[in-house]
Design a protein around this motif. Structure first.
Motif, PDB file in Angstrom:
ATOM      1  N   ALA A  52       0.886  -1.087   0.087  1.00 47.42           N
ATOM      2  CA  ALA A  52      -0.111   0.004   0.063  1.00 47.42           C
ATOM      3  C   ALA A  52       0.806   1.248  -0.076  1.00 47.42           C
ATOM      4  CB  ALA A  52      -1.041  -0.113   1.237  1.00 47.42           C
ATOM      5  N   VAL A  53       0.500   2.128  -0.833  1.00 47.30           N
ATOM      6  CA  VAL A  53       1.103   3.649  -0.804  1.00 47.30           C
ATOM      7  C   VAL A  53       0.548   4.316   0.314  1.00 47.30           C
ATOM      8  CG1 VAL A  53       2.123   5.541  -2.080  1.00 47.30           C
ATOM      9  CG2 VAL A  53       2.084   3.241  -3.064  1.00 47.30           C
ATOM     10  N   VAL A  54       1.027   4.677   1.390  1.00 49.68           N
ATOM     11  CA  VAL A  54       0.633   5.491   2.516  1.00 49.68           C
ATOM     12  C   VAL A  54       0.964   6.951   2.472  1.00 49.68           C
ATOM     13  CG1 VAL A  54       0.589   5.394   5.278  1.00 49.68           C
ATOM     14  CG2 VAL A  54       0.435   3.283   4.028  1.00 49.68           C
ATOM     15  N   GLU A  55       0.049   7.901   2.802  1.00 54.22           N
ATOM     16  CA  GLU A  55       0.430   9.262   2.591  1.00 54.22           C
ATOM     17  C   GLU A  55       0.779   9.681   3.926  1.00 54.22           C
ATOM     18  OE1 GLU A  55       0.919  13.057   1.834  1.00 54.22           O
ATOM     19  OE2 GLU A  55       0.111  11.543   0.390  1.00 54.22           O
ATOM     20  N   PRO A  56       2.063  10.089   4.055  1.00 53.33           N
ATOM     21  CA  PRO A  56       2.787  10.257   5.229  1.00 53.33           C
ATOM     22  C   PRO A  56       2.055  11.332   6.103  1.00 53.33           C
ATOM     23  CG  PRO A  56       4.345  10.433   3.431  1.00 53.33           C
ATOM     24  CD  PRO A  56       3.107  10.412   2.919  1.00 53.33           C
ATOM     25  N   THR A  57       1.423  12.306   5.631  1.00 50.84           N
ATOM     26  CA  THR A  57       0.754  13.288   6.455  1.00 50.84           C
ATOM     27  C   THR A  57      -0.552  12.671   7.344  1.00 50.84           C
ATOM     28  OG1 THR A  57      -0.696  13.899   4.712  1.00 50.84           O
ATOM     29  CG2 THR A  57       1.590  15.266   5.261  1.00 50.84           C
ATOM     30  N   ALA A  58      -0.955  11.515   6.584  1.00 59.77           N
ATOM     31  CA  ALA A  58      -2.078  10.933   7.149  1.00 59.77           C
ATOM     32  C   ALA A  58      -1.664  10.117   8.427  1.00 59.77           C
ATOM     33  CB  ALA A  58      -2.801  10.089   6.205  1.00 59.77           C
ATOM     34  N   VAL A  59      -0.468   9.564   8.398  1.00 58.13           N
ATOM     35  CA  VAL A  59       0.240   8.731   9.883  1.00 58.13           C
ATOM     36  C   VAL A  59       0.970   9.842  10.510  1.00 58.13           C
ATOM     37  CG1 VAL A  59      -0.229   6.785   8.535  1.00 58.13           C
ATOM     38  CG2 VAL A  59       1.916   7.841   8.237  1.00 58.13           C
ATOM     39  N   GLY A  60       0.983  11.097  10.522  1.00 57.59           N
ATOM     40  CA  GLY A  60       1.773  12.044  11.097  1.00 57.59           C
ATOM     41  C   GLY A  60       3.061  12.333  10.880  1.00 57.59           C
ATOM     42  N   LEU A  61       3.561  12.030   9.776  1.00 55.99           N
ATOM     43  CA  LEU A  61       4.809  12.142   9.256  1.00 55.99           C
ATOM     44  C   LEU A  61       4.858  13.500   8.417  1.00 55.99           C
ATOM     45  CD1 LEU A  61       6.206   8.666   8.852  1.00 55.99           C
ATOM     46  CD2 LEU A  61       6.691   9.983  11.139  1.00 55.99           C
ATOM     47  N   THR A  62       4.917  14.730   8.924  1.00 60.51           N
ATOM     48  CA  THR A  62       4.628  15.995   8.268  1.00 60.51           C
ATOM     49  C   THR A  62       5.654  16.609   7.792  1.00 60.51           C
ATOM     50  OG1 THR A  62       4.423  17.120  10.204  1.00 60.51           O
ATOM     51  CG2 THR A  62       2.303  16.289   9.343  1.00 60.51           C
ATOM     52  N   PHE A  63       7.022  15.965   8.217  1.00 61.96           N
ATOM     53  CA  PHE A  63       8.357  16.825   8.371  1.00 61.96           C
ATOM     54  C   PHE A  63       9.251  15.822   7.482  1.00 61.96           C
ATOM     55  CE2 PHE A  63      12.618  18.065   9.155  1.00 61.96           C
ATOM     56  CZ  PHE A  63      12.587  19.491   9.337  1.00 61.96           C
ATOM     57  N   GLU A  64       9.764  16.404   6.099  1.00 58.93           N
ATOM     58  CA  GLU A  64      10.590  15.671   5.495  1.00 58.93           C
ATOM     59  C   GLU A  64      11.948  16.229   5.267  1.00 58.93           C
ATOM     60  OE1 GLU A  64      10.904  13.229   1.201  1.00 58.93           O
ATOM     61  OE2 GLU A  64       8.783  13.408   2.429  1.00 58.93           O
ATOM     62  N   ALA A  65      13.115  15.526   5.243  1.00 60.62           N
ATOM     63  CA  ALA A  65      14.296  16.187   4.901  1.00 60.62           C
ATOM     64  C   ALA A  65      15.265  15.169   4.149  1.00 60.62           C
ATOM     65  CB  ALA A  65      15.071  16.480   6.379  1.00 60.62           C
ATOM     66  N   LEU A  66      16.183  15.759   3.542  1.00 63.24           N
ATOM     67  CA  LEU A  66      17.223  14.964   2.499  1.00 63.24           C
ATOM     68  C   LEU A  66      18.426  15.228   3.300  1.00 63.24           C
ATOM     69  CD1 LEU A  66      16.025  15.813  -0.931  1.00 63.24           C
ATOM     70  CD2 LEU A  66      15.618  14.044   0.155  1.00 63.24           C
ATOM     71  N   VAL A  67      19.127  14.241   3.552  1.00 68.24           N
ATOM     72  CA  VAL A  67      20.377  14.133   4.292  1.00 68.24           C
ATOM     73  C   VAL A  67      21.468  13.551   3.453  1.00 68.24           C
ATOM     74  CG1 VAL A  67      21.614  13.557   6.578  1.00 68.24           C
ATOM     75  CG2 VAL A  67      19.140  14.048   6.661  1.00 68.24           C
ATOM     76  N   PHE A  68      22.501  14.386   3.371  1.00 67.62           N
ATOM     77  CA  PHE A  68      23.668  13.897   2.622  1.00 67.62           C
ATOM     78  C   PHE A  68      24.461  13.852   3.738  1.00 67.62           C
ATOM     79  CE2 PHE A  68      21.394  17.160   0.079  1.00 67.62           C
ATOM     80  CZ  PHE A  68      21.284  16.640  -0.998  1.00 67.62           C
ATOM     81  N   VAL A  69      25.377  12.560   3.375  1.00 68.46           N
ATOM     82  CA  VAL A  69      26.461  11.919   4.495  1.00 68.46           C
ATOM     83  C   VAL A  69      27.541  11.724   3.631  1.00 68.46           C
ATOM     84  CG1 VAL A  69      26.822  10.100   5.734  1.00 68.46           C
ATOM     85  CG2 VAL A  69      24.530  10.566   5.422  1.00 68.46           C
ATOM     86  N   SER A  70      28.852  12.413   4.293  1.00 68.45           N
ATOM     87  CA  SER A  70      29.920  12.262   3.936  1.00 68.45           C
ATOM     88  C   SER A  70      30.661  11.381   4.812  1.00 68.45           C
ATOM     89  CB  SER A  70      30.710  13.570   3.649  1.00 68.45           C
ATOM     90  OG  SER A  70      30.224  14.590   2.950  1.00 68.45           O
ATOM     91  N   MET A  71      31.304  10.373   4.433  1.00 64.97           N
ATOM     92  CA  MET A  71      32.083   9.390   5.216  1.00 64.97           C
ATOM     93  C   MET A  71      33.399   9.946   5.555  1.00 64.97           C
ATOM     94  SD  MET A  71      29.704   7.268   5.974  1.00 64.97           S
ATOM     95  CE  MET A  71      30.562   5.767   6.435  1.00 64.97           C
ATOM     96  N   ARG A  72      33.865   9.682   6.648  1.00 65.17           N
ATOM     97  CA  ARG A  72      35.248   9.873   7.138  1.00 65.17           C
ATOM     98  C   ARG A  72      35.828   8.662   6.909  1.00 65.17           C
ATOM     99  NH1 ARG A  72      34.037  10.546  11.981  1.00 65.17           N
ATOM    100  NH2 ARG A  72      34.130   8.402  12.703  1.00 65.17           N
ATOM    101  N   GLN A  73      35.456   7.383   7.085  1.00 64.92           N
ATOM    102  CA  GLN A  73      36.220   6.093   6.611  1.00 64.92           C
ATOM    103  C   GLN A  73      35.323   5.468   5.685  1.00 64.92           C
ATOM    104  OE1 GLN A  73      36.672   5.658  11.314  1.00 64.92           O
ATOM    105  NE2 GLN A  73      37.173   3.838  10.151  1.00 64.92           N
ATOM    106  N   GLU A  74      35.898   4.973   4.846  1.00 66.51           N
ATOM    107  CA  GLU A  74      34.941   4.186   3.603  1.00 66.51           C
ATOM    108  C   GLU A  74      35.712   2.618   3.619  1.00 66.51           C
ATOM    109  OE1 GLU A  74      33.265   6.343   0.113  1.00 66.51           O
ATOM    110  OE2 GLU A  74      34.834   7.713   0.962  1.00 66.51           O
ATOM    111  N   ASP A  75      36.293   2.434   4.797  1.00 72.43           N
ATOM    112  CA  ASP A  75      36.672   0.843   4.465  1.00 72.43           C
ATOM    113  C   ASP A  75      35.560  -0.065   4.330  1.00 72.43           C
ATOM    114  OD1 ASP A  75      36.603  -0.375   7.277  1.00 72.43           O
ATOM    115  OD2 ASP A  75      37.052   1.931   7.328  1.00 72.43           O
ATOM    116  N   ARG A  76      35.697  -1.265   4.001  1.00 70.45           N
ATOM    117  CA  ARG A  76      34.389  -2.428   3.859  1.00 70.45           C
ATOM    118  C   ARG A  76      33.870  -2.366   5.044  1.00 70.45           C
ATOM    119  NH1 ARG A  76      34.263  -7.508   0.420  1.00 70.45           N
ATOM    120  NH2 ARG A  76      32.459  -8.494   1.144  1.00 70.45           N
TER     121      ARG A  76
END
Length: 150
Positions: A52-76
Motif C-alpha cells: 500500500a502507498v501510505v500518505e505520510p501526513t495521514a500517519v503524522g509524518l509531516t516533516f521530511e528532509a534530505l540528508v547528505f552523508v560524507s564518510m570519514r572512513q570508507e573501508d569495507r
C-alpha cells in the motif's frame, strides 16, 4: 520481456490490487496466460512485491528532509556497518550510496522539526564512519512515487 509483460507491469504499478481477471482484461489476454505471465514476472524478480502507498501526513509524518552523508572512513567494514545501521532506522525512507561527494543520500520523515533534530543528533550523527551530515528540507513533492517507464 515483451510488450505484454510491460503492459502488465504498467497496469500493476497503477493499481496493485487488480484481480488477475481485471488485469487480463486490461492487457487483452485470457486469464490463464495472464496468470502465467504474472507468476513468471514475480518469479524472475521483475515484480518484487506488493504494498500500500501510505500518505505520510495521514500517519503524522509531516516533516521530511534530505540528508547528505560524507564518510570519514570508507573501508569495507565501516561501510557494511553504516549501511546495516541505516537499515535499522525506521524514519529513513530511502538510502542511496552515491558516486563522488557526498557518499550517501538519505530521505527521512519525522513528525516535526523537533523529532528530526532528535533523530539527527541521537542516531544519524552517531553512525559509524560519518564525517559530516548536511540536510535540506523538502518544501514540496513535485513528482512522487512515479511508476517506472514502460
Amino acid at each position: 520481456m515483451d510488450d505484454v509483460d510491460r503492459k502488465i507491469l504498467a497496469e500493476l504499478q497503477q493499481d496493485g490490487r487488480l484481480t488477475v481477471t481485471e488485469l487480463a482484461g486490461r492487457v487483452r489476454l485470457s486469464v490463464s496466460p495472464c496468470h502465467r505471465r504474472l507468476r513468471e514476472l514475480e518469479r524472475s524478480g521483475a515484480i518484487s512485491g506488493y504494498r500500500a502507498v501510505v500518505e505520510p501526513t495521514a500517519v503524522g509524518l509531516t516533516f521530511e528532509a534530505l540528508v547528505f552523508v560524507s564518510m570519514r572512513q570508507e573501508d569495507r567494514d565501516t561501510v557494511v556497518e553504516f549501511e546495516r545501521a541505516i537499515g535499522e532506522i525506521e524514519h529513513v525512507l530511502d538510502a542511496q550510496r552515491l558516486f563522488g561527494e557526498p557518499d550517501y543520500l538519505l530521505r527521512v520523515a519525522t513528525a516535526d522539526l523537533a523529532a528530526f533534530q532528535r533523530l539527527y543528533d541521537e542516531r544519524l550523527a552517531t553512525l559509524p564512519g560519518v564525517q559530516r551530515l548536511t540536510s535540506t528540507l523538502v518544501m514540496k513533492h513535485v513528482v512522487r512515487d512515479r511508476p517506472l517507464p514502460a
